[in-house]
Scaffold this motif. Structure first.
Motif, PDB file in Angstrom:
ATOM      1  N   CYS A 186      -6.495  -2.021   1.430  1.00 32.20           N
ATOM      2  CA  CYS A 186      -5.579  -1.850   2.683  1.00 32.20           C
ATOM      3  C   CYS A 186      -6.702  -1.618   3.934  1.00 32.20           C
ATOM      4  O   CYS A 186      -7.478  -1.072   3.667  1.00 32.20           O
ATOM      5  CB  CYS A 186      -4.904  -0.734   2.210  1.00 32.20           C
ATOM      6  SG  CYS A 186      -3.916  -0.384   4.155  1.00 32.20           S
ATOM      7  N   GLY A 233      -0.051   4.137   0.908  1.00 33.09           N
ATOM      8  CA  GLY A 233      -0.363   4.809   2.002  1.00 33.09           C
ATOM      9  C   GLY A 233       0.407   4.727   3.336  1.00 33.09           C
ATOM     10  O   GLY A 233       1.059   5.561   3.888  1.00 33.09           O
ATOM     11  N   CYS A 234       0.473   3.350   3.673  1.00 38.37           N
ATOM     12  CA  CYS A 234       1.063   2.837   4.830  1.00 38.37           C
ATOM     13  C   CYS A 234       2.239   2.134   5.009  1.00 38.37           C
ATOM     14  O   CYS A 234       2.867   1.846   5.560  1.00 38.37           O
ATOM     15  CB  CYS A 234       0.001   2.300   5.653  1.00 38.37           C
ATOM     16  SG  CYS A 234      -0.671   0.677   5.069  1.00 38.37           S
ATOM     17  N   CYS A 283       0.871  -1.163  -0.115  1.00 41.77           N
ATOM     18  CA  CYS A 283       0.079   0.026   0.141  1.00 41.77           C
ATOM     19  C   CYS A 283       1.008   1.138   0.097  1.00 41.77           C
ATOM     20  O   CYS A 283       1.762   1.360   0.796  1.00 41.77           O
ATOM     21  CB  CYS A 283      -0.787  -0.339   1.228  1.00 41.77           C
ATOM     22  SG  CYS A 283      -1.601   1.501   1.650  1.00 41.77           S
ATOM     23  N   THR A 294      -6.368  -0.330   6.596  1.00 44.51           N
ATOM     24  CA  THR A 294      -6.025   1.104   6.975  1.00 44.51           C
ATOM     25  C   THR A 294      -6.493   2.002   6.275  1.00 44.51           C
ATOM     26  O   THR A 294      -7.050   3.015   6.795  1.00 44.51           O
ATOM     27  CB  THR A 294      -4.641   1.201   7.623  1.00 44.51           C
ATOM     28  OG1 THR A 294      -3.885   0.116   7.755  1.00 44.51           O
ATOM     29  CG2 THR A 294      -4.706   1.940   8.879  1.00 44.51           C
ATOM     30  N   CYS A 295      -5.993   2.112   4.860  1.00 43.78           N
ATOM     31  CA  CYS A 295      -6.120   3.165   4.261  1.00 43.78           C
ATOM     32  C   CYS A 295      -7.304   2.947   3.330  1.00 43.78           C
ATOM     33  O   CYS A 295      -7.585   3.911   2.332  1.00 43.78           O
ATOM     34  CB  CYS A 295      -4.965   3.468   3.484  1.00 43.78           C
ATOM     35  SG  CYS A 295      -3.286   3.408   4.431  1.00 43.78           S
TER      36      CYS A 295
HETATM   37 ZN   LIG Z   1      -2.249   1.351   3.627  1.00 47.44          ZN
END
Ligand SMILES: [Zn+2]
Length: 417
Positions: free
Chosen positions: A85, A48-49, A46, A87-88
């Motif tokens: 993801c 993002g993270c 990902c 989280t994201c």
């Molecule tokens: Zn992520």
């Protein structure tokens, strides 16, 4: 040997494999297309993270420009996956050969940035068949990375200077690290106001300002007050180079005025072509200039009296103790004030006004090298003179950091240039 074999050696990626290679026949510039595929069973990362997650879907294939080979453009073609993801949410995957939305691979950008230090940016663009903007963006990324990763823990002496650029109408304020053997540019800001210098120092951060023991600058009053405020723990030295520069400006002014006057009064134009005889130190004169100087000294000209005053002042820098230097300074300024040559009196008044800071030069002797600011100032002029297409201050700043910042670079598997 396959191109794949070479790529696996110079740019290996754990979770991806190089696939088919083909000529791209559509374009003007010969181009090799190299397919990239994700290794079977690998899960995308990902963007993002940075965590791996399950694949969501796949976007249309994208082209990433890599370092050219034998004047043949090399392009990676890869269809980015999207990650679901935890989280994201749904995000585009992160790939190791490129970051963000750039069409240029990371190694290609470092390659262009390295060449941009040796050649002008437009030359780099035309040699490697890319645009000036791509070169500029590559330099920008190199500078950003370098600024983020540089080590400022040993900065103990700063040099502060200003330069005129863009036909002399604009100024940049520059802050150098002059602590060690290696001098470098630390900060740049537009204009030469209190705000400019404050911006530079704030950018370096309070811990760095607190560890500074010596600061070297010219007499620009905007700087003097900010230095007093932000670098209060440091010994502030007025730089020898900048002081002698004031003498040079005064001599220029006196000579120009007197040349006009001699012409007006119908005298022989003895002062024409004498500028360098007066500005250079006697030991640096050519034989011809020495003869001219000896000739000029026979006349009782204001220019020559001013010249002798300047030569007399050089002795100041030889003193070992600040107290003796101070006595010399007082005697010299008294003499200059009696000379009835206004530009020299102006220099004398300036020296009196900044007496304490000038004498600090002797307190810092041996701690900072006297030629440091002058050397960097010359390098800055070289960079600005080279045509980088300095249309904006932002580009000028980038070029200066890139050439004089001694910024670090990331470790890489292969050095392309
Ligand atoms: Zn992520």
């Amino acid at each position: 040997m396959h191109l794949k074999t070479i790529l696996n050696r110079i740019a290996p990626h754990k979770s991806f494999v190089y696939g088919k290679t083909r000529w791209d026949e559509d374009v003007e510039w010969p181009t090799l297309e190299v397919e990239i595929q994700a290794r079977a069973g690998s899960r995308p990362i990902c963007s993002g993270c940075g965590q791996r997650g399950p694949g969501y879907d796949r976007l249309a294939p994208r082209r990433f420009e890599f370092v050219p080979l034998w004047q043949i453009a090399v392009v990676f073609v890869y269809a980015l996956r999207r990650v679901e993801c935890a989280t994201c949410g749904v995000k585009v995957e992160q790939v190791p050969w490129c970051d963000g939305k750039h069409p240029l691979c990371t190694s290609y950008r470092w390659f262009l940035a390295t060449w941009a230090r040796r050649l002008s940016w437009s030359e780099v663009a035309s040699i490697f068949g890319t645009s000036w903007d791509s070169v500029c963006r590559s330099v920008e990324q190199a500078v950003e990375w370098g600024l983020k990763h540089r080590d400022l823990s040993h900065v103990t002496a700063l040099g502060i200077d200003e330069i005129a650029w863009h036909k002399g109408h604009n100024y940049l304020t520059l802050v150098y690290d002059i602590s060690g053997e290696v001098k470098r540019l630390l900060a740049v800001a537009e204009e030469r106001t209190e705000a400019s210098l404050r911006e530079c120092l704030t950018g370096l951060g309070q811990p760095v300002c607190d560890q500074v023991q010596f600061v070297c600058s010219d007499m620009w009053s905007a700087y003097l007050s900010v230095i007093g405020e932000c670098l209060s723990k440091a010994v502030h030295v007025l730089d020898r180079f900048h002081i002698m520069q004031k003498f040079g400006q005064a001599l220029d002014e006196i000579r120009a005025e007197e040349t006009r006057q001699l012409k007006r009064d119908g005298y022989e134009p003895v002062l024409t072509r004498s500028r360098w005889c007066l500005l250079k130190r006697p030991e640096n004169l050519t034989d011809q200039q020495s003869v001219k100087l000896a000739e000029l000294l026979k006349y009782n000209l204001r220019s020559m009296r001013a010249y002798l005053l300047r030569e007399d002042f050089q002795q100041f820098w030889e003193y070992a103790r600040p107290s003796w230097a101070g006595r010399f300074l007082d005697e010299w300024t008294t003499k200059a004030m009696r000379s009835r040559i206004e530009p020299m009196k102006k220099v004398a008044r300036m020296l009196r006004r900044h007496r304490q800071l000038i004498l600090n030069w002797f307190r810092a002797k041996g701690e900072i090298s006297s030629g440091a600011v002058e050397g960097l100032n010359n390098k800055v002029k070289l960079v600005t003179r080279k045509s980088y297409g300095f249309r904006t201050a932002k580009v000028a700043k980038l070029a200066l950091f890139h050439n004089l910042g001694r910024l670090p670079e990331p470790e890489s598997t292969h050095r392309f240039c």
